[in-house]
Design a protein around this motif. Structure first.
Motif, PDB file in Angstrom:
ATOM      1  N   ARG A   1     -64.058 -20.064  79.083  1.00 37.29           N
ATOM      2  CA  ARG A   1     -64.192 -21.151  79.683  1.00 37.29           C
ATOM      3  C   ARG A   1     -62.561 -21.335  80.190  1.00 37.29           C
ATOM      4  O   ARG A   1     -62.480 -21.861  81.390  1.00 37.29           O
ATOM      5  CB  ARG A   1     -64.409 -22.769  78.911  1.00 37.29           C
TER       6      ARG A   1
ATOM      7  N   LEU B   1     -60.478 -19.127  80.961  1.00 39.03           N
ATOM      8  CA  LEU B   1     -60.631 -18.264  81.902  1.00 39.03           C
ATOM      9  C   LEU B   1     -61.190 -18.364  83.096  1.00 39.03           C
ATOM     10  O   LEU B   1     -60.264 -18.783  84.052  1.00 39.03           O
ATOM     11  CB  LEU B   1     -60.824 -16.746  81.531  1.00 39.03           C
ATOM     12  N   GLU B   2     -62.011 -19.444  82.958  1.00 38.97           N
ATOM     13  CA  GLU B   2     -62.871 -20.019  84.228  1.00 38.97           C
ATOM     14  C   GLU B   2     -62.013 -20.691  85.333  1.00 38.97           C
ATOM     15  O   GLU B   2     -61.634 -21.152  86.176  1.00 38.97           O
ATOM     16  CB  GLU B   2     -63.903 -20.609  84.109  1.00 38.97           C
ATOM     17  N   MET B   3     -61.331 -22.249  83.650  1.00 44.14           N
ATOM     18  CA  MET B   3     -60.945 -23.089  84.169  1.00 44.14           C
ATOM     19  C   MET B   3     -59.102 -22.526  85.462  1.00 44.14           C
ATOM     20  O   MET B   3     -58.989 -23.131  85.817  1.00 44.14           O
ATOM     21  CB  MET B   3     -59.910 -23.922  83.626  1.00 44.14           C
TER      22      MET B   3
ATOM     23  N   THR C   1     -58.772 -19.102  87.300  1.00 43.76           N
ATOM     24  CA  THR C   1     -59.109 -18.990  87.537  1.00 43.76           C
ATOM     25  C   THR C   1     -59.653 -20.044  88.771  1.00 43.76           C
ATOM     26  O   THR C   1     -58.645 -20.262  90.182  1.00 43.76           O
ATOM     27  CB  THR C   1     -60.445 -18.788  87.550  1.00 43.76           C
ATOM     28  N   LEU C   2     -59.510 -21.173  88.390  1.00 39.56           N
ATOM     29  CA  LEU C   2     -59.882 -22.029  89.410  1.00 39.56           C
ATOM     30  C   LEU C   2     -58.651 -22.927  89.941  1.00 39.56           C
ATOM     31  O   LEU C   2     -58.599 -23.041  90.757  1.00 39.56           O
ATOM     32  CB  LEU C   2     -60.717 -23.801  89.152  1.00 39.56           C
TER      33      LEU C   2
ATOM     34  N   VAL D   1     -55.690 -21.447  89.990  1.00 36.16           N
ATOM     35  CA  VAL D   1     -54.732 -20.791  90.488  1.00 36.16           C
ATOM     36  C   VAL D   1     -55.109 -20.455  91.423  1.00 36.16           C
ATOM     37  O   VAL D   1     -54.847 -21.077  92.424  1.00 36.16           O
ATOM     38  CB  VAL D   1     -54.645 -19.284  89.845  1.00 36.16           C
ATOM     39  N   GLY D   2     -56.361 -21.045  91.794  1.00 36.20           N
ATOM     40  CA  GLY D   2     -57.250 -20.613  93.483  1.00 36.20           C
ATOM     41  C   GLY D   2     -56.824 -22.130  94.183  1.00 36.20           C
ATOM     42  O   GLY D   2     -56.419 -22.302  95.003  1.00 36.20           O
TER      43      GLY D   2
END
Lengths: 700, 258
Positions: A657, A659-661, A663-664, A666-667
């Motif tokens: 989770r 890593l997913e957060m 990524t979000l 950073v985006g």
């Protein structure tokens, strides 16, 4: 084609990593190389589906977008605390070996179902010592024994028929349960688990973790009345059906034909009914083999019917013999309750008063030297006429074992009838009847209504060096035993029907056993089937689950086999076979005319097809509850099967989770920064992009 | 992986492009039209190059992997060259269109300068190129799984997003430099643009060594960006003025409205 897969000429990110996949793309229609890098589809899985009756729902359910869980291969029952409490990455998808597929483990997982996303059971090729997911007292509420009829015999108070039953098939699970075979796919799953999910030295396993997703969303809920009511909601042009009643066709045939258009009581007609059941079930959908549970019984009856053909033509007995094969008996006696209902309401060619006696063939997996048992109903035998008839039938049976290696014994204790179609006849009217079975009290069958009740359970083994055609003809010991049983049944039926003592021979049991338990696509079955039905024959045994499609393979096979074995070959052409009424001596009301493929003669490729005339009919085997609209009926079977859109399973890796957060995050940061910078640049564009060429750049 | 990865990667890849579109292009309908036309030209170039690639792959030997690898390299090079050719074609078209627009419009000055057209067309190329690179990947990133079950690197989605962002920016910069060199007939700088495009594309053959392909690509982005900045009239002096907020004084001094 894969034009899209070429992607961008310069972002060949995908290309090197997936260039090999592109080649498959070019020959494949569905080309999505990224998806193939993420998911591995599991093809050889069988789900457990939801069934409903008047009051309950049983089976398994997944959420509509599938249930995803981190794979955990269970090593022992104590290991269950990892997925249920200790494991740090719930929910878990528990992979069980068949030895761990027990009631206690499944119930523990059911209670903690927020941490269990689903269960996958690996079904091995060899069977465990015993396993029966059925209840201990099959069909206890729809048999003849109730509070009004033999109350001390009801609900298995005297004899528990299936003591090994753990009742798993009748539990409700709100996570999906799938079965996997022991093959390369399962090896891949276990390898994925070993690579990614093992906890090293007690610490939590690192992401990415190997996960499985199971889709088996069932549309029906609660119970049959609810789902049938929802079926009838007609908001749109295509109403969405959510469930279907279980049912198929019963097969019946008789020595002397009946006019199929004349129903109800027939004067001076006395019929001996010989019955067997056709279906069985397993925990998972459709994979039911029912070798001892049902195949042994109906194969014996088919063989007896064949044996009786000759002798009843030469010396017809006084009474008629009606061979009845009931479908759906596993699910509260669908077939037999329907036939009794039809008889009670004048919708069948005979009526309950025409029945002289009933002989039912139950589970008869006899091994050489063991005895068979004749079960009867003690309550109806309190009536003297019924008792005398039963004793007469017992005598006929016991005297038919001359020269054979076993005896027929009546059980000592005054015990009830085992679960059998005869119970539905007795519910309507006291009829003398006997159920022939290989168990004195509790079942001998260690795998009653489970997927392990297969050829191996009947000790049906063939030497390994035989070709399929040679195996078809090879006479196994099981075939010899069942031939003896069929001989007894045939002789007894003949005597019961009023014929004199005679010998009956020539029984083709071994080919039937091969076809029904090993491979249905063999030369004999091909020869007896109709050309348009030859595709139902497969290299594996047929599935004996009754289903909802009204087109189950065993019904068709038994229909055509019974027709071939008891009927007569005629000279009619194919067109005449379809319209026999135009001919003077033929009548479709008395017989059914079936065009069958026939054998392939030695020196040709064309089949020698011909028309069989037999007094074999199909009658609908759908529970009367659905005809009457009484979906909450306590008297009749109310089983329905839920509908679903698709069922599939796949495995993949899941990322953490965090890593997913990240990524979000950073985006969002990139978006924000670029918005700010662009705003800055665009407001100051005049200054930023005005350079030494100003004077001449007025309109550049 | 999930919705968060989907949105994260979308914002990373298309963030700068969206920001540029919103603030510089969206207000002016003429710019929007030229942006879409530029995207269409890029699409045509891709169509042509994929047609050629498809035909060559069909007639090639599908079993030999070295031949397929060679074909891949050939496909990449061909695609780059075709893209630049179409960029040149678009430039020629725009020059002609400019004259026509001048005739049609009521004003006396050009409604849009060639420099602005360069920027807009570059961005158009970038949008379409980014879409084709990223949309497939984004569609698969929504599901619950991530890449890796067959042993590939986990960072695929993130690296694709960053690469796409780089490519979009690069297309924009290349557009500016390209048109400027065509205006000034500096053919050598044209060649440098083409070579840098080829270089970036061939860098992606380094994947899955994502560091090896992303770092040099971003270096090239920075360098080409600088070059485009100078080509379009920027200078260090202007930059310093803006950053230290002395631009107002500069404008006042030059009697220029903001």
């Amino acid at each position: 084609t894969c034009v899209q897969c070429l992607g961008d000429g310069n972002t060949s990110l995908q290309k090197l990593a997936t260039s090999i996949v592109f080649f498959f793309c070019l020959s494949d229609v569905s080309c999505n190389s990224v998806e193939q890098k993420i998911y591995v589809e599991l093809n050889n899985t069988v789900p457990c589906v939801r069934l409903l009756n008047a009051t309950h729902q049983i089976g398994c359910q997944s959420s509509i977008s599938g249930d995803t869980g981190v794979i955990h291969v269970l090593e022992s029952e104590a290991d269950l605390e990892w997925p249920l409490s200790k494991g740090p990455n719930p929910p878990y998808m528990v992979l069980l070996e068949s030895s761990l597929f027990t009631r206690s483990i499944m119930m523990k997982m059911k209670n903690e179902s927020n941490r269990v996303a689903g269960v996958a059971v690996v079904v091995p090729n060899t069977s465990p010592p015993e396993f029966s997911p059925h209840t201990t007292c099959p069909n206890e509420n729809t048999g003849v024994y109730s509070d009004n009829y033999g109350p001390n015999l009801a609900h298995c108070n005297t004899t528990v028929w299936n003591p090994r039953g753990n009742g798993l098939s009748y539990e409700e699970f709100d996570f999906p349960v799938f079965s996997l075979k022991e093959d390369n796919e399962t090896e891949f799953i276990k390898q994925c688990y070993l690579d990614h999910n093992r906890a090293v030295n007690g610490s939590a396993p690192q992401y990415p973790l190997c996960a499985m997703q199971l889709f088996s969303h069932m549309h029906a809920v609660t119970n049959t009345p609810t789902c049938m009511r929802r079926n009838d909601i007609n908001f749109s042009i295509n109403p969405e059906m959510v469930c279907d009643p279980l049912g198929d066709y019963n097969v019946w045939g008789s020595i002397r034909p009946y006019n199929d258009t004349v129903f109800g009581h027939k004067e001076n007609e006395s019929v001996v009914i010989a019955a067997a059941r056709l279906d069985s079930r397993a925990f998972f959908w459709e994979v039911s083999t029912g070798a001892e549970g049902s195949v042994s019984g109906f194969v014996t009856l088919l063989a007896a019917a064949q044996a009786l053909r000759e002798v009843t033509h030469e010396a017809p007995p006084t009474r008629n013999i009606l061979f009845a094969f009931f479908q759906g008996e596993t699910f509260d006696y669908i077939g037999s309750s329907r036939m009794v209902y039809d008889m009670e309401n004048g919708k069948f060619v005979i009526d309950l008063d025409n029945i002289h006696s009933v002989l039912e063939i139950g589970q008869v997996a006899v091994h050489s030297g063991t005895n068979l048992f004749l079960h009867s109903d003690p309550v109806s035998r309190r009536n003297n006429t019924v008792n005398d008839e039963v004793k007469n039938l017992v005598n006929n049976l016991q005297s038919s074992t001359a020269g054979l290696s076993f005896l027929l014994v009546e059980p000592n204790v005054s015990q009830p009838l085992p679960p059998s179609s005869l119970q539905r006849f007795l519910r309507a009217q006291p009829i003398p009847g006997i159920v022939l079975a290989d168990h004195e009290s509790a079942f001998n069958n260690r795998y009653y209504e489970s997927f392990y009740d297969n050829a191996a359970n009947l000790n049906l083994t063939y030497p390994s060096d035989l070709s399929p055609e040679e195996q078809l003809e090879f006479v196994t010991d099981t075939a010899k035993s069942l031939t003896d049983v069929a001989t007894v049944v045939a002789r007894a039926l003949y005597k019961q029907a009023g014929g004199n003592e005679s010998l009956v021979n020539n029984i083709k049991v071994t080919q039937m056993l091969y076809g029904f338990l090993v491979s249905s696509n063999n030369s004999w079955f091909q020869a007896v089937m109709a050309p348009e039905l030859k595709n139902i024959l497969k290299p594996s045994p047929p599935e004996y689950y009754v289903g909802v499609a009204m087109s189950s393979t065993p019904t068709r096979l038994v229909q055509y086999l019974l027709a071939n074995l008891t009927g007569a070959a005629t000279n009619l052409t194919q067109s005449q076979c379809q319209k026999p009424d135009e001919l003077p001596n033929e009548s479709r009301q008395m017989y059914s005319y079936l065009w069958v493929q026939g054998i392939v003669p030695p020196n040709s490729t064309e089949r020698d097809s011909f028309c069989v005339r037999a007094s074999v009919r199909l009658t609908k085997a759908v529970s009367p509850a659905f005809e009457l609209g009484e979906y909450a009926s306590k008297d009749y079977s109310t089983w329905t099967e839920s509908r679903w859109k698709f069922i599939k399973a796949r495995i993949f890796l899941v990322a953490s989770r965090d890593l997913e957060m990240l990524t979000l995050g950073v985006g969002v940061a990139v978006l924000f920064t670029s918005l700010l910078v662009t705003y800055f640049i665009s407001t100051k564009a005049d200054v930023l992009f005005s350079s030494t060429r100003e004077p001449a750049s007025a309109a550049y | 992986m999930t919705a968060s990865v989907f949105f994260g990667c979308t914002f990373i890849a298309f963030g700068p492009a969206i920001a540029l579109f919103l603030f510089t292009i969206a207000r002016d309908p003429l710019r929007v039209i030229f942006l879409i036309a530029g995207a269409f030209f890029w699409l045509c170039s891709l169509l042509l190059s994929s047609l050629v690639w498809f035909i060559t792959v069909q007639i090639s030997n599908k079993e030999s992997s070295s031949q397929q690898k060679g074909l891949l390299i050939f496909g990449v090079v061909l695609s780059v060259l075709l893209q630049e050719t179409f960029r040149f074609g678009y430039y020629k078209l725009l020059k002609k269109a400019n004259e026509g627009l001048l005739m049609l419009s009521a004003e006396e000055t050009m409604p849009i300068s060639i420099r602005q057209l360069a920027y807009v067309s570059g961005l158009g190329f970038g949008f379409m190129s980014g879409a084709f690179s990223m949309v497939n990947i984004l569609a698969d990133s929504v599901g619950p799984g991530t890449i890796g079950i067959h042993g590939d690197s986990q960072h695929y989605f993130l690296s694709s997003a960053f690469m796409t962002m780089a490519i979009i920016l690069l297309h924009m910069f290349w557009g500016v430099v390209f048109f400027d060199s065509c205006e000034k007939q500096h053919w050598w700088s044209l060649a440098v643009v083409v070579i840098s495009h080829l270089l970036v594309s061939c860098l992606t053959f380094q994947n899955p060594q994502y560091v090896g392909s992303l770092v040099p690509t971003y270096i090239i982005v920075f360098l080409v960006g600088l070059w485009a900045f100078f080509c379009s009239g920027g200078s260090l002096r202007n930059l310093k003025l803006c950053l230290t907020c002395k631009d107002k004084d500069f404008l006042l001094a030059n009697h220029r409205p903001r």
